[in-house]
Enzyme design. Structure first.
Site, PDB file in Angstrom:
ATOM      1  N   ASN A 177       0.835  -1.189   0.000  1.00  0.00           N
ATOM      2  CA  ASN A 177       0.000   0.000   0.000  1.00  0.00           C
ATOM      3  C   ASN A 177       0.879   1.252   0.000  1.00  0.00           C
ATOM      4  O   ASN A 177       2.077   1.192   0.293  1.00  0.00           O
ATOM      5  CB  ASN A 177      -0.921  -0.026   1.225  1.00  0.00           C
ATOM      6  CG  ASN A 177      -1.998   1.020   1.177  1.00  0.00           C
ATOM      7  OD1 ASN A 177      -2.418   1.450   0.107  1.00  0.00           O
ATOM      8  ND2 ASN A 177      -2.451   1.460   2.333  1.00  0.00           N
ATOM      9  N   ASN A 179       1.400   3.589   1.933  1.00  0.00           N
ATOM     10  CA  ASN A 179       2.062   4.022   3.171  1.00  0.00           C
ATOM     11  C   ASN A 179       3.156   3.070   3.631  1.00  0.00           C
ATOM     12  O   ASN A 179       3.786   3.312   4.662  1.00  0.00           O
ATOM     13  CB  ASN A 179       1.027   4.179   4.296  1.00  0.00           C
ATOM     14  CG  ASN A 179       0.368   2.861   4.680  1.00  0.00           C
ATOM     15  OD1 ASN A 179       0.452   1.880   3.956  1.00  0.00           O
ATOM     16  ND2 ASN A 179      -0.306   2.845   5.820  1.00  0.00           N
ATOM     17  N   LYS A 180       3.398   1.993   2.902  1.00  0.00           N
ATOM     18  CA  LYS A 180       4.361   0.992   3.364  1.00  0.00           C
ATOM     19  C   LYS A 180       5.797   1.390   3.000  1.00  0.00           C
ATOM     20  O   LYS A 180       6.038   2.379   2.323  1.00  0.00           O
ATOM     21  CB  LYS A 180       4.008  -0.380   2.789  1.00  0.00           C
ATOM     22  CG  LYS A 180       2.658  -0.903   3.257  1.00  0.00           C
ATOM     23  CD  LYS A 180       2.568  -0.978   4.769  1.00  0.00           C
ATOM     24  CE  LYS A 180       1.298  -1.656   5.266  1.00  0.00           C
ATOM     25  NZ  LYS A 180       0.067  -0.890   4.991  1.00  0.00           N
ATOM     26  N   ILE A 181       6.760   0.574   3.428  1.00  0.00           N
ATOM     27  CA  ILE A 181       8.165   0.942   3.270  1.00  0.00           C
ATOM     28  C   ILE A 181       8.562   1.005   1.795  1.00  0.00           C
ATOM     29  O   ILE A 181       9.409   1.802   1.397  1.00  0.00           O
ATOM     30  CB  ILE A 181       9.066  -0.020   4.077  1.00  0.00           C
ATOM     31  CG1 ILE A 181      10.471   0.569   4.240  1.00  0.00           C
ATOM     32  CG2 ILE A 181       9.081  -1.407   3.483  1.00  0.00           C
ATOM     33  CD1 ILE A 181      11.267  -0.050   5.365  1.00  0.00           C
ATOM     34  N   ILE A 182       7.949   0.159   0.968  1.00  0.00           N
ATOM     35  CA  ILE A 182       7.948   0.353  -0.488  1.00  0.00           C
ATOM     36  C   ILE A 182       6.515   0.131  -0.960  1.00  0.00           C
ATOM     37  O   ILE A 182       5.704  -0.470  -0.259  1.00  0.00           O
ATOM     38  CB  ILE A 182       8.916  -0.584  -1.242  1.00  0.00           C
ATOM     39  CG1 ILE A 182       8.526  -2.049  -1.039  1.00  0.00           C
ATOM     40  CG2 ILE A 182      10.361  -0.320  -0.851  1.00  0.00           C
ATOM     41  CD1 ILE A 182       9.283  -3.006  -1.935  1.00  0.00           C
TER      42      ILE A 182
END
Length: 366
Positions: A177, A179-182
């Site tokens: 998603n 907002n994730k780290i990638i």
């Protein structure tokens, strides 16, 4: 974005494969399988939530089955249980990792057995990038012969005893998603331990279309496959994952230096050398009864300086949607929620941003 995403997207346009087929999907799955190792079979999907739903389908979770779920998590961990009309049973956290408490987990299993039904699955979570107590939870899973769905939506790049999160469950999940780290803009993967599960997941994710010359369907399927465009973004993002993890951990070191002498603020940290967190989000809890130093006052101070902070996930057993379901534990996660706050944690924080954050925290303390 890392830079090469556009190249892979352009490849999709040049070859006219822009929907749910194409080389980007195959390559993205292959890169992830190599990254995770440990006999991982990856199916690229439209979301992490879709991956959890398919995991429940693959484990034959049906109406009125029990599924044990960590309470301290985002709602996407638990919603798919309701998709299947199954019964979620919520379990508290322990204080070291904020994840599934082994003692409360066993109490929940014993409750289900007394009702005459063994749980069909245990959904574990690695919250905010922190691995759960893998050895203890896996031991319980094996002893009671209950499969684990590992929700590593927030934990790509985290490890336990040098093994990647996303490889501990019978089925595992990661999210991409925004907002994730990638990110892949929106998307996720289901990680299986064998080719059979991968084949079944792909079948269900593409409307359960049977291998015939005409459209034939014998069971319910879903439109859950990742697009070739999103997978192209994912390929570019995987090339910068290592740097993203490094940046998040640098953010953690920044906060660790600030809070090292604060008596009433605890920075959430790895509990021991076996745990390696990607520190997707840096979080704190505020202890004590100082009426000036509260999470609301700190949040307000940041907001007045145009800096966003966020509350921790509100536990599922405290949500109106799930309040009728059983909860096992002593409300450790509820206490953490009451005292906790997520601090700015993005990989694009500049030195100037950090100076501003530091000055606000110093002024707040004084």
């Amino acid at each position: 974005m890392g830079g090469n995403e556009l190249k892979y997207i352009q490849d999709a346009f040049d070859t006219n494969w822009i929907s749910q087929y194409g080389s980007n999907i195959n390559e993205f799955e292959s890169v992830l399988e190599n990254y995770l190792g440990n006999n991982s079979f990856v199916t690229a999907l439209s979301s992490g939530t879709a991956a959890i739903h398919l995991a429940l389908r693959l484990l034959n979770v049906e109406e009125d089955d029990f599924v044990i779920c960590q309470s301290f998590t985002f709602v996407a961990s638990a919603n798919p249980v309701l998709y299947q009309k199954a019964i979620p049973v919520f379990v508290d956290s322990e204080t070291s990792t904020w994840n599934l408490c082994p003692n409360a987990l066993e109490d929940a299993i014993k409750y289900c057995l007394k009702q005459g039904k063994k749980p069909k699955a245990i959904i574990t979570v690695s919250l905010y990038g922190m691995p759960f107590m893998v050895d203890e939870i896996l031991e319980i899973s094996r002893r009671y012969e209950i499969p684990i769905i590992e929700d590593s939506a927030e934990a790509l790049g985290s490890t336990y005893k040098d093994k990647p999160c996303g490889t501990f469950g019978d089925l595992s999940v990661t999210s991409f998603n925004g907002n994730k780290i990638i990110t892949t803009s929106g998307g996720g993967i289901l990680v299986s331990r064998n080719q059979k599960y991968k084949d079944e997941a792909l079948y269900l994710a593409t409307q359960a279309k049977e291998n015939r010359k005409y459209y034939s369907h014998s069971e319910v399927g879903y439109n859950y496959r990742m697009s070739n465009i999103s997978a192209g973004i994912g390929r570019g993002q995987m090339e910068v994952l290592k740097g993203r993890i490094s940046k998040r951990r640098e953010n953690h070191d920044f906060y660790k230096e600030i809070f090292k002498n604060w008596e009433n603020i605890n920075l959430f940290e790895e509990p021991g050398k076996d745990f390696f967190s990607n520190y997707w989000l840096n979080t704190i809890t505020i202890e004590g009864n100082n009426i000036e130093i509260t999470k609301e006052n700190l949040k307000r101070n940041f907001s007045e300086n145009n800096i966003e902070t966020r509350y921790l996930w509100k536990p599922m057993h405290l949500q109106p949607l799930f309040e009728k379901y059983k909860f096992f534990g002593s409300n450790v996660c509820g206490i953490i929620f009451d005292r906790g706050l997520c601090l700015p944690s993005g990989t694009n924080l500049t030195d100037g941003d950090k100076d501003k954050i530091r000055n606000i925290l110093i002024s707040f303390r004084s």
